[in-house]
Structure formats: structure tokens, C-alpha cells
Design an enzyme around this catalytic site. Structure first.
Site, mmCIF file in Angstrom:
data_model
loop_
_atom_site.group_PDB
_atom_site.id
_atom_site.type_symbol
_atom_site.label_atom_id
_atom_site.label_comp_id
_atom_site.label_asym_id
_atom_site.label_seq_id
_atom_site.Cartn_x
_atom_site.Cartn_y
_atom_site.Cartn_z
ATOM 1 N N GLU A 179 0.731 -0.897 5.864
ATOM 2 C CA GLU A 179 1.223 -0.517 6.315
ATOM 3 C C GLU A 179 1.198 0.769 6.950
ATOM 4 O O GLU A 179 1.149 1.083 8.043
ATOM 5 C CB GLU A 179 2.352 -1.274 5.827
ATOM 6 C CG GLU A 179 4.249 -1.307 7.379
ATOM 7 C CD GLU A 179 4.262 0.443 6.995
ATOM 8 O OE1 GLU A 179 5.448 1.067 7.710
ATOM 9 O OE2 GLU A 179 3.931 0.982 6.152
ATOM 10 N N ASP A 211 0.940 -1.159 -0.103
ATOM 11 C CA ASP A 211 -0.279 0.182 -0.193
ATOM 12 C C ASP A 211 0.914 1.116 -0.180
ATOM 13 O O ASP A 211 2.436 1.055 -0.061
ATOM 14 C CB ASP A 211 -0.823 -0.055 1.124
ATOM 15 C CG ASP A 211 -0.337 0.090 2.268
ATOM 16 O OD1 ASP A 211 1.066 -0.874 2.413
ATOM 17 O OD2 ASP A 211 -0.670 1.097 3.631
#
Length: 412
Positions: free
Chosen positions: A178, A83
Site C-alpha cells: 500500500e 507493508d
């Protein structure tokens, strides 16, 4: 030799897929578009020859490179997240390749006069003569942490193609979310099955980190009372003024813009208020556990003092721990840091061992039973339009992964 063109092509194929995560979402992954890269990575891991490639219902990806030695070798892992940060848009990323960087200003976007300059970003000068990948000034790049993914995939591909390099069993893991603090939340450490791992999620070449902040979030809710201002004497209570008292009572120099290295801070990152109610959102950070606990106590004590001053509960402070310093879990197994340091030295990379002024999946994973230091991925200026990564740093990080695998497999 790892092909530079191959690395560039792979990296660009990742960053041009939008994987921005969303802290307001309760799903995992937090955005549906993260599946686009996750599914691509599964296919790619299979195509290069990785074994036991899996993706679960939350988009956590795991794969195995089997050992090619007869003797017992610890199982090691390498982990990155796919991400990108919601701090700045990651949609329609248009990477620019700067060959043989000349040390001068880089015009990212002429129309909008967006310039990446070494006058402001001095780190640029250490990459003079190298190939840089930048943004076009309208998005982030996504080197955080697609550079890390590129390095891990490329290292596994290289080891598969060069069986003369001896290694034990290697596990790789790619995680969603994350950037919003949830990357390790649903990571199955037992399934992963490594004795230790490394996150490839650091910045400049040479970084090796096994210390990070202890972290907490605080929500301070200030209650007021709204009365018509024409008749407000001794009746109206303006929550914004009380909130201002709270803000001003915390040490002004203990904020991110005034601290460095091991110094902790209080960081006010959001205010939303009116007369009746004001909400302050803080993050609290400190490497030292005692200082960290003391910071939380300062906020709670200040809350009590202001409530006492006003004679009623006008402030409610809720503090939630987020993650802790992985140093406590790494120090008993410092050989895992020593191996990474030795790998860098053998590749003529000067190790930069320093504390992380932030957190990583590795800190949470370390407390989940998987000791996990952090290694450079090569990028700079994360989470914004000035993000860039030297291709040579990606190649070096790929080589570090291969060298760690080789050193771990040595019988002595």
C-alpha cells in the site's frame, strides 16, 4: 473487556517484523520479507477461529467470520496493509513502551539526542496519562498500518469469544505494498464478497474519512546540449536552467508546505540533472476534480510555452493518473459512513470527519466496486523516527470495529 497487555504483545509482534516495501521492484509483494508477516497473519487468523483463511500468490490475505444471526445482514469488510513505508527504515524496530505518559519530552535515543517533544508534536498532549508505544529514534514504528491489522485481528478474536454480540458475515483483508500505491492493484473484490468495507488506516483517534485527493504523477524531462564551455556561446543549452524556469513558473504557494484542508498542490519531490538532461518528478493533488484537471493542464501548457520560447521541444511532460477522490463513490451509500459515525458516538469517541490529504487503498477499492471509507488506526507521525501510537487508541479502534459489526446487524 479487550486486554491491554494482549493488544501490546500482538502489536509488538507485528512491528518487529520488517515489511518495508520497494517502489523500484516490479514483483508483488515488492519485497520478499513481506511474506514473513503475511504467513504469520494467516496462521494467527486460523488460530483465533476465522474461517476460509486464504493467501494468494501475491500475498493478499482474506478470511471470514460467519454471521451469527438468522436474518439477512449486509456483508461488511475491514482492510489494512502490512507493508511499511520506504521513506524511513523499518528494519530492527525496537519499540519503547511509555506508561502513564506525563506530558513531557520523551527521550527516544539518549546517545543520539533524539527527543519526541510535545513542544513540536502538540498532539502528544491529548494522550497524557495514557500508554504510548514509540520508536527508539532509529527506525519508524510501523503503526501505519500494523495498528490497523492489530485492531482487525483483535476485534475478530473478541467477536468469536463473545457470541452474544450479534453480527452478520464479516470479511477481513490484508494487503501488501500500500505504501507504494499498489495495495489495491491485485485485490480481488469479487472474491472478497463484501457489500462495503472500511480501511483501518487513519491517524488520530476519531478520524473518519470518505474524501481523498485526486492524484497524478508527472515526469518532466528537460533536454539540453552539452558543448565545451570554452566554445559554448550560442551553442550550449543547459537543461538545468530550463528546468529552473519550469519550476519557478509554477505557483510557489501551491505546494504542500503552504496548503491545508481542501487546498491542492504541485509537489516537486525529485530532481536529477546535468547539462544534457534534467528530470523533475512531481505529484499533483487536488480534492476537486475540476481543479485537479486544471493543474494537469497548467503543467502541459507551461511545457508548450517553454518549447515555443526555445523554438524546439526541450521539455517533455508525461502525466499519469494515480487515484481519484472516493467521495464520488461513497456519497450514494452514505449510510456506511453514518454507521461508523454512530459506532464512535456510542463509544464516546468524537468523530473527526475530514478529507484525507493523501490516498488510501479505500479510494482505489471504491472505484473497483467496494465502497470503502477510512477509520482511525491511532498512530501519529507516520513514516519517520517520531512515529508513536497510544495503546488506548488501538483498543478504541478495536471496539469501533465490533460496534460497527453490531450496528450493521440490527434488523432496523
Amino acid at each position: 473487556m479487550i486486554s491491554k497487555d494482549h493488544i501490546i504483545k500482538r502489536f509488538i509482534s507485528y512491528v518487529t517484523i520488517d515489511t518495508e516495501s520497494d517502489p523500484a521492484s516490479n514483483s508483488t509483494p515488492s519485497t520478499e520479507k513481506q511474506w514473513d508477516l503475511a504467513n504469520k497473519l494467516v496462521d494467527e487468523l486460523k488460530s483465533i477461529g476465522m474461517q476460509d483463511v486464504t493467501i494468494d500468490e501475491n500475498a493478499y490475505i482474506m478470511a471470514t467470520l460467519p454471521s451469527n444471526v438468522e436474518h439477512d445482514v449486509p456483508t461488511i469488510g475491514f482492510i489494512s496493509h502490512f507493508d511499511t513505508s520506504p521513506d524511513f527504515t523499518g528494519a530492527n524496530v525496537k519499540p519503547q513502551i511509555i506508561e502513564k505518559y506525563d506530558g513531557k519530552d520523551i527521550v527516544l535515543n539518549e546517545a543520539e539526542n533524539i527527543v519526541l517533544s510535545p513542544d513540536y508534536f502538540e498532539d502528544l498532549l491529548q494522550y497524557k496519562g495514557q500508554t504510548l508505544i514509540t520508536t527508539d529514534g532509529t527506525t519508524l514504528l510501523g503503526a501505519d498500518d500494523k495498528a490497523g491489522i492489530c485492531e482487525i485481528v483483535s476485534a475478530m478474536e473478541y467477536l468469536i469469544q463473545h457470541p452474544e454480540i450479534k453480527h452478520g458475515t464479516i470479511k477481513v483483508g490484508f494487503t501488501p505494498d500500500e505504501e507504494i500505491g499498489r495495495g489495491a492493484h491485485k485485490f480481488d473484490v469479487e472474491k472478497f464478497g463484501a457489500d462495503w468495507a472500511y480501511t483501518m488506516d487513519g491517524s488520530q483517534i476519531g478520524e473518519l474519512e470518505y474524501e481523498n485527493f485526486n492524484a497524478a504523477g508527472a515526469v518532466v524531462t528537460v533536454k539540453g546540449k552539452s558543448v565545451h564551455p570554452g566554445y559554448a556561446k550560442d551553442k550550449l543549452v543547459n537543461s538545468m536552467y530550463i528546468a529552473q524556469e519550469f519550476i519557478n513558473s509554477l505557483p510557489r504557494i501551491e505546494t504542500p508546505e503552504h496548503t491545508e484542508d481542501y487546498q491542492g498542490f504541485f509537489h516537486l519531490h525529485n530532481i536529477n540533472g546535468n547539462v544534457e538532461e534534467t528530470t523533475l518528478k512531481y505529484i499533483i493533488r487536488d480534492h476537486d476534480k475540476k481543479h485537479f484537471d486544471a493543474r494537469k493542464e497548467v503543467m502541459l501548457k507551461l511545457t508548450d510555452e517553454l518549447n515555443s520560447q526555445y523554438g524546439k521541444e526541450v521539455i517533455i511532460t508525461e502525466i499519469t493518473d494515480q487515484y481519484f477522490n472516493m467521495k464520488e463513490k461513497i456519497e450514494p451509500v452514505m449510510h456506511i459512513v453514518d454507521i461508523a459515525e454512530e459506532a464512535m458516538k456510542q463509544l464516546d469517541i468524537e468523530p473527526i470527519i475530514k478529507p484525507i490529504r493523501g490516498g488510501t487503498d479505500g479510494s482505489q477499492l471504491s472505484y473497483m466496486g467496494l465502497p470503502c471509507p477510512n477509520i482511525f488506526a491511532g498512530g501519529h507521525n507516520f513514516h519517520g523516527r517520531f512515529e508513536y501510537v497510544p495503546v488506548e487508541s488501538i483498543i478504541k479502534a478495536t471496539q469501533v470495529i465490533c460496534k460497527i459489526a453490531e450496528l450493521t446487524a440490527e434488523e432496523n
